[in-house]
Design a protein around this motif. Structure first.
Motif, mmCIF file in Angstrom:
data_model
loop_
_atom_site.group_PDB
_atom_site.id
_atom_site.type_symbol
_atom_site.label_atom_id
_atom_site.label_comp_id
_atom_site.label_asym_id
_atom_site.label_seq_id
_atom_site.Cartn_x
_atom_site.Cartn_y
_atom_site.Cartn_z
ATOM 1 N N LYS A 67 28.198 33.223 32.627
ATOM 2 C CA LYS A 67 27.001 32.469 33.027
ATOM 3 C C LYS A 67 25.745 33.332 33.022
ATOM 4 C CE LYS A 67 28.315 30.846 36.988
ATOM 5 N NZ LYS A 67 28.282 30.110 38.279
ATOM 6 N N LYS A 68 25.896 34.616 33.371
ATOM 7 C CA LYS A 68 24.728 35.477 33.523
ATOM 8 C C LYS A 68 24.732 36.546 32.435
ATOM 9 C CE LYS A 68 22.217 38.329 36.832
ATOM 10 N NZ LYS A 68 22.168 38.930 38.170
ATOM 11 N N LYS A 69 23.686 36.573 31.645
ATOM 12 C CA LYS A 69 23.631 37.489 30.502
ATOM 13 C C LYS A 69 22.863 38.772 30.804
ATOM 14 C CE LYS A 69 25.919 34.500 28.172
ATOM 15 N NZ LYS A 69 27.375 34.715 27.956
ATOM 16 N N SER A 70 22.084 38.778 31.911
ATOM 17 C CA SER A 70 21.329 39.987 32.255
ATOM 18 C C SER A 70 22.258 40.992 32.948
ATOM 19 C CB SER A 70 20.154 39.632 33.166
ATOM 20 O OG SER A 70 20.613 38.963 34.332
ATOM 21 N N ASN A 71 21.716 42.100 33.403
ATOM 22 C CA ASN A 71 22.519 43.131 34.059
ATOM 23 C C ASN A 71 23.236 42.577 35.293
ATOM 24 O OD1 ASN A 71 21.752 45.012 32.182
ATOM 25 N ND2 ASN A 71 20.030 45.776 33.395
ATOM 26 N N ILE A 72 24.491 42.954 35.429
ATOM 27 C CA ILE A 72 25.328 42.438 36.516
ATOM 28 C C ILE A 72 25.856 43.607 37.332
ATOM 29 C CG2 ILE A 72 27.453 41.191 37.061
ATOM 30 C CD1 ILE A 72 27.042 39.633 34.452
ATOM 31 N N SER A 73 25.706 43.505 38.647
ATOM 32 C CA SER A 73 26.189 44.555 39.551
ATOM 33 C C SER A 73 27.335 44.014 40.390
ATOM 34 C CB SER A 73 25.057 45.039 40.461
ATOM 35 O OG SER A 73 24.502 43.957 41.184
ATOM 36 N N ILE A 74 28.417 44.790 40.441
ATOM 37 C CA ILE A 74 29.633 44.386 41.157
ATOM 38 C C ILE A 74 29.992 45.466 42.165
ATOM 39 C CG2 ILE A 74 32.091 43.838 40.930
ATOM 40 C CD1 ILE A 74 31.533 42.895 38.087
ATOM 41 N N LEU A 75 30.388 45.046 43.367
ATOM 42 C CA LEU A 75 30.893 45.961 44.383
ATOM 43 C C LEU A 75 32.330 45.587 44.705
ATOM 44 C CD1 LEU A 75 30.644 48.113 46.671
ATOM 45 C CD2 LEU A 75 29.735 46.266 48.128
ATOM 46 N N SER A 138 21.938 43.056 46.980
ATOM 47 C CA SER A 138 22.125 44.148 46.015
ATOM 48 C C SER A 138 23.100 43.818 44.886
ATOM 49 C CB SER A 138 22.632 45.403 46.738
ATOM 50 O OG SER A 138 21.654 45.948 47.578
ATOM 51 N N PHE A 139 24.063 42.897 45.126
ATOM 52 C CA PHE A 139 25.161 42.714 44.172
ATOM 53 C C PHE A 139 25.324 41.249 43.769
ATOM 54 C CE2 PHE A 139 26.158 46.559 46.557
ATOM 55 C CZ PHE A 139 26.446 47.448 45.529
ATOM 56 N N ASP A 140 25.758 41.069 42.517
ATOM 57 C CA ASP A 140 26.071 39.734 42.014
ATOM 58 C C ASP A 140 27.463 39.282 42.469
ATOM 59 O OD1 ASP A 140 23.748 39.163 40.110
ATOM 60 O OD2 ASP A 140 24.423 41.136 39.436
ATOM 61 N N LEU A 141 28.402 40.216 42.490
ATOM 62 C CA LEU A 141 29.768 39.933 42.920
ATOM 63 C C LEU A 141 30.210 40.993 43.919
ATOM 64 C CD1 LEU A 141 31.572 39.202 39.497
ATOM 65 C CD2 LEU A 141 30.759 37.518 41.132
ATOM 66 N N VAL A 142 30.891 40.558 44.978
ATOM 67 C CA VAL A 142 31.575 41.477 45.885
ATOM 68 C C VAL A 142 33.042 41.085 45.896
ATOM 69 C CG1 VAL A 142 31.817 42.316 48.253
ATOM 70 C CG2 VAL A 142 29.530 41.859 47.320
ATOM 71 N N ILE A 143 33.924 42.067 45.699
ATOM 72 C CA ILE A 143 35.361 41.821 45.571
ATOM 73 C C ILE A 143 36.108 42.532 46.692
ATOM 74 C CG2 ILE A 143 37.388 42.119 44.081
ATOM 75 C CD1 ILE A 143 35.413 42.184 41.699
ATOM 76 N N ALA A 144 37.008 41.799 47.348
ATOM 77 C CA ALA A 144 37.874 42.374 48.389
ATOM 78 C C ALA A 144 39.303 41.919 48.093
ATOM 79 C CB ALA A 144 37.434 41.923 49.781
ATOM 80 N N ASN A 145 39.998 42.693 47.274
ATOM 81 C CA ASN A 145 41.336 42.332 46.819
ATOM 82 C C ASN A 145 42.382 42.841 47.804
ATOM 83 O OD1 ASN A 145 43.526 41.583 45.129
ATOM 84 N ND2 ASN A 145 43.530 43.603 44.194
ATOM 85 N N HIS A 146 43.044 41.901 48.511
ATOM 86 C CA HIS A 146 44.058 42.261 49.506
ATOM 87 C C HIS A 146 43.521 43.302 50.491
ATOM 88 C CE1 HIS A 146 46.653 39.806 47.208
ATOM 89 N NE2 HIS A 146 47.794 40.334 47.583
ATOM 90 N N LEU A 147 42.355 43.056 51.011
ATOM 91 C CA LEU A 147 41.695 44.002 51.907
ATOM 92 C C LEU A 147 41.448 43.442 53.307
ATOM 93 C CD1 LEU A 147 39.941 46.645 52.449
ATOM 94 C CD2 LEU A 147 37.998 45.208 51.783
ATOM 95 N N LEU A 148 40.970 42.206 53.401
ATOM 96 C CA LEU A 148 40.439 41.694 54.671
ATOM 97 C C LEU A 148 41.455 41.757 55.804
ATOM 98 C CD1 LEU A 148 38.268 38.636 53.577
ATOM 99 C CD2 LEU A 148 37.527 40.933 54.220
ATOM 100 N N PHE A 149 42.732 41.538 55.508
ATOM 101 C CA PHE A 149 43.713 41.538 56.605
ATOM 102 C C PHE A 149 43.950 42.925 57.196
ATOM 103 C CE2 PHE A 149 46.581 40.568 52.757
ATOM 104 C CZ PHE A 149 46.626 41.881 52.342
ATOM 105 N N TYR A 150 43.454 43.965 56.550
ATOM 106 C CA TYR A 150 43.536 45.307 57.115
ATOM 107 C C TYR A 150 42.345 45.647 58.018
ATOM 108 C CZ TYR A 150 47.234 46.465 53.725
ATOM 109 O OH TYR A 150 48.388 46.500 53.002
ATOM 110 N N CYS A 151 41.279 44.885 57.931
ATOM 111 C CA CYS A 151 40.032 45.238 58.610
ATOM 112 C C CYS A 151 40.097 44.943 60.099
ATOM 113 C CB CYS A 151 38.867 44.477 57.985
ATOM 114 S SG CYS A 151 38.600 44.880 56.244
ATOM 115 N N ASP A 152 39.549 45.841 60.907
ATOM 116 C CA ASP A 152 39.541 45.649 62.357
ATOM 117 C C ASP A 152 38.715 44.428 62.752
ATOM 118 O OD1 ASP A 152 41.128 47.885 62.777
ATOM 119 O OD2 ASP A 152 39.406 49.234 62.957
ATOM 120 N N ASP A 153 37.599 44.214 62.064
ATOM 121 C CA ASP A 153 36.684 43.116 62.396
ATOM 122 C C ASP A 153 36.391 42.342 61.113
ATOM 123 O OD1 ASP A 153 34.642 41.432 63.203
ATOM 124 O OD2 ASP A 153 33.666 42.941 64.461
ATOM 125 N N ILE A 154 37.212 41.343 60.826
ATOM 126 C CA ILE A 154 37.077 40.579 59.589
ATOM 127 C C ILE A 154 35.733 39.855 59.513
ATOM 128 C CG2 ILE A 154 38.048 38.685 58.215
ATOM 129 C CD1 ILE A 154 40.817 39.533 59.292
#
Length: 255
Positions: A67-75, A138-154
């Motif tokens: 969908k987006k053709k310009s610069n894309i930033s991912i975290l 700051s970012f177009d996409l933020v990814i948390a793959n199998h991460l949230l259940f480890y976090c102290d404060d979801i």
């Protein structure tokens, strides 16, 4: 002790084991060794031949790139051993830049080695995802793959992910449900009922059954996409490697 006026030795031992497992969880992610062991079992014995990481790329990342053709930033938060990008790097367009992050310096060291520290697509950062050190939008996409259940404060992590996303950005997160790998748990408990492969049922913290309700407090539109898969295995060694990599008390009873 206050309630029963006596010391229950079995209860005390259970508390000691749980405390030990909490410490083990921290040690789990000092580098990518244990994560890689669990990934190998799925990669080599899953019946879904597309594979988990290419599926995440196809379902979650590629539609946005198209969908987006310009610069894309991912975290990526909690990048593990970098397998998401190691398996999809040849698909990445030249206009994509990815910040891979983890709280563990050892994990980031392993990811640099896996992806190549001189690869222009990537920046490598070590920080706690409860406090993401980037400006709002700051970012177009933020990814948390199998991460949230480890976090102290979801909720705090979700708030931070929402903050650093651009207005039309997307938060991609993954988890599993209450039936995940239940056959392995049953097999281990049949062998020794004292063994617990996880100090907590992580899916109770953030899983398929409750994840949407948690995310609804932070994001206006939520879509659930299921990855259909199963594992078929007739070899003992990779199964044992997987069991030993878990963040439970199995190493106290398996030699």
């Amino acid at each position: 002790i206050e309630k029963e006026k006596r010391l229950d030795s079995n209860a005390m031992l259970e508390l000691i084991h749980l405390t030990g497992m909490e410490k083990s969880l921290k040690m789990q992610y000092k580098n990518a060794e244990n994560v890689s062991a669990r990934i190998r079992l799925h990669k080599e014995y899953s019946i879904n031949k597309q594979g988990w990481f290419p599926w995440i790329y196809e379902q979650g990342i590629l539609p946005y790139l198209n969908k987006k053709k310009s610069n894309i930033s991912i975290l990526e938060l909690g990048c593990g051993d970098g397998s998401l990008w190691k398996e999809t790097i040849h698909y990445l367009p030249s206009n994509v830049h990815i910040t891979v992050s983890d709280i563990s310096e050892g994990m980031i060291r392993d990811v640099r080695r896996n992806l190549g520290s001189d690869n222009c697509h990537f920046t490598f950062e070590t920080f706690d995802c409860h406090h993401i050190p980037y400006e709002t939008d700051s970012f177009d996409l933020v990814i948390a793959n199998h991460l949230l259940f480890y976090c102290d404060d979801i909720p705090q992590v979700c708030s931070e992910a929402k903050r650093v996303l651009k207005p039309q950005g997307i938060f991609i997160c993954s988890t599993y449900g209450s039936h995940h790998m239940k056959e392995i748990t049953a097999l281990v408990q049949e062998f020794d009922s004292r063994i617990v492969l996880s100090a907590k049922n992580l899916y109770e913290r953030f899983g398929l059954e409750n994840g949407k309700q948690i995310l609804e407090h932070h994001f206006s539109s939520i879509e659930t996409i299921l990855y259909e898969d199963a594992i078929e295995i007739n070899e003992a060694e990779p199964l044992i490697e997987y069991i030993l990599s878990c963040h439970g008390n199995q190493n106290q009873y398996l030699f």
